[in-house]
Design a protein around this motif. Structure first.
Motif, PDB file in Angstrom:
ATOM      1  N   MET A  67       0.809  -1.223   0.000  1.00  0.00           N
ATOM      2  CA  MET A  67       0.000   0.000   0.000  1.00  0.00           C
ATOM      3  C   MET A  67       0.843   1.273   0.000  1.00  0.00           C
ATOM      4  N   ASN A  68       2.018   1.223   0.571  1.00  0.00           N
ATOM      5  CA  ASN A  68       2.860   2.417   0.657  1.00  0.00           C
ATOM      6  C   ASN A  68       3.885   2.496  -0.475  1.00  0.00           C
ATOM      7  N   ALA A  69       3.696   1.728  -1.546  1.00  0.00           N
ATOM      8  CA  ALA A  69       4.692   1.702  -2.614  1.00  0.00           C
ATOM      9  C   ALA A  69       4.091   1.751  -4.023  1.00  0.00           C
ATOM     10  N   PRO A  70       3.133   2.671  -4.275  1.00  0.00           N
ATOM     11  CA  PRO A  70       2.593   2.765  -5.633  1.00  0.00           C
ATOM     12  C   PRO A  70       3.676   3.221  -6.606  1.00  0.00           C
ATOM     13  N   ARG A  71       3.501   2.859  -7.842  1.00  0.00           N
ATOM     14  CA  ARG A  71       4.494   3.185  -8.860  1.00  0.00           C
ATOM     15  C   ARG A  71       3.875   3.156 -10.240  1.00  0.00           C
ATOM     16  N   VAL A  72       4.591   3.660 -11.210  1.00  0.00           N
ATOM     17  CA  VAL A  72       4.231   3.436 -12.604  1.00  0.00           C
ATOM     18  C   VAL A  72       5.386   2.677 -13.231  1.00  0.00           C
ATOM     19  N   ARG A  73       5.026   1.780 -14.124  1.00  0.00           N
ATOM     20  CA  ARG A  73       6.047   0.937 -14.755  1.00  0.00           C
ATOM     21  C   ARG A  73       6.329   1.446 -16.157  1.00  0.00           C
ATOM     22  N   THR A  74       7.603   1.593 -16.457  1.00  0.00           N
ATOM     23  CA  THR A  74       8.050   1.921 -17.801  1.00  0.00           C
ATOM     24  C   THR A  74       8.837   0.727 -18.330  1.00  0.00           C
ATOM     25  N   ASN A  75       8.789   0.520 -19.631  1.00  0.00           N
ATOM     26  CA  ASN A  75       9.495  -0.596 -20.259  1.00  0.00           C
ATOM     27  C   ASN A  75      10.335  -0.085 -21.414  1.00  0.00           C
ATOM     28  N   LEU A  76      11.476  -0.686 -21.596  1.00  0.00           N
ATOM     29  CA  LEU A  76      12.356  -0.318 -22.700  1.00  0.00           C
ATOM     30  C   LEU A  76      12.582  -1.510 -23.612  1.00  0.00           C
ATOM     31  N   THR A  77      12.973  -1.214 -24.846  1.00  0.00           N
ATOM     32  CA  THR A  77      13.384  -2.265 -25.782  1.00  0.00           C
ATOM     33  C   THR A  77      14.755  -1.894 -26.326  1.00  0.00           C
ATOM     34  N   SER A  78      15.383  -2.833 -26.993  1.00  0.00           N
ATOM     35  CA  SER A  78      16.699  -2.572 -27.575  1.00  0.00           C
ATOM     36  C   SER A  78      16.611  -1.589 -28.739  1.00  0.00           C
ATOM     37  N   LEU A  79      15.411  -1.307 -29.206  1.00  0.00           N
ATOM     38  CA  LEU A  79      15.235  -0.366 -30.319  1.00  0.00           C
ATOM     39  C   LEU A  79      15.152   1.087 -29.869  1.00  0.00           C
ATOM     40  N   HIS A  80      15.007   1.335 -28.564  1.00  0.00           N
ATOM     41  CA  HIS A  80      14.998   2.710 -28.080  1.00  0.00           C
ATOM     42  C   HIS A  80      16.381   3.322 -28.269  1.00  0.00           C
ATOM     43  N   THR A  81      16.382   4.607 -28.633  1.00  0.00           N
ATOM     44  CA  THR A  81      17.637   5.315 -28.889  1.00  0.00           C
ATOM     45  C   THR A  81      17.903   6.315 -27.766  1.00  0.00           C
ATOM     46  N   GLU A  82      19.077   6.927 -27.822  1.00  0.00           N
ATOM     47  CA  GLU A  82      19.415   7.962 -26.848  1.00  0.00           C
ATOM     48  C   GLU A  82      18.429   9.131 -26.935  1.00  0.00           C
ATOM     49  N   VAL A  83      18.025   9.471 -28.143  1.00  0.00           N
ATOM     50  CA  VAL A  83      17.047  10.539 -28.349  1.00  0.00           C
ATOM     51  C   VAL A  83      15.711  10.148 -27.721  1.00  0.00           C
TER      52      VAL A  83
END
Length: 124
Positions: A67-83
């Protein structure tokens, strides 16, 4: 092996950029990067705001996490770039300010609303 190395590199860059921007993130070494939120309500509002900016994040709240640790999850792939990473961090920061997850101090430097964490000066 090449894609795995790229994914590890992208994930590390993203996590470091988020931490530098003052976000609290959970875990380490995976392409799933959860961002800590103060309340379930903030997690939902932050998600909604991120989506309005074109970012897909998923709110994770109780009972899936404590209950005291809500969050949002983000996911990355190998296709993501620095930009991609730079843009995502900028938009996440804007959404965090918009929803009160991060507040601006008198010098217009964002600070985590809980007083934890600190955002380096960042051009919004």
């Amino acid at each position: 092996p090449e894609r795995v190395e790229q994914l590890q590199s992208v994930s590390s860059q993203f996590r470091t950029a988020l931490q530098t921007a003052g976000f609290r993130v959970y875990g380490d070494g995976t392409p799933i990067v959860p961002i800590a939120c103060n309340t379930d309500e903030v997690a939902f509002e932050f998600t909604k705001c991120c989506r309005s900016y074109g970012l897909f994040v998923v709110p994770i709240v109780s009972p899936a996490v404590p209950m005291n640790a809500p969050r949002v999850r983000t996911n990355l792939t190998s296709l993501h770039t620095e930009v991609d990473i730079q843009l995502a961090v900028e938009l996440l920061t804007r959404a965090a300010i918009d929803t009160g997850l991060i507040k601006l101090n008198a010098d217009a430097i964002p600070v985590m609303a809980t007083g934890e964490g600190f955002l380096a000066p960042h051009a919004l």
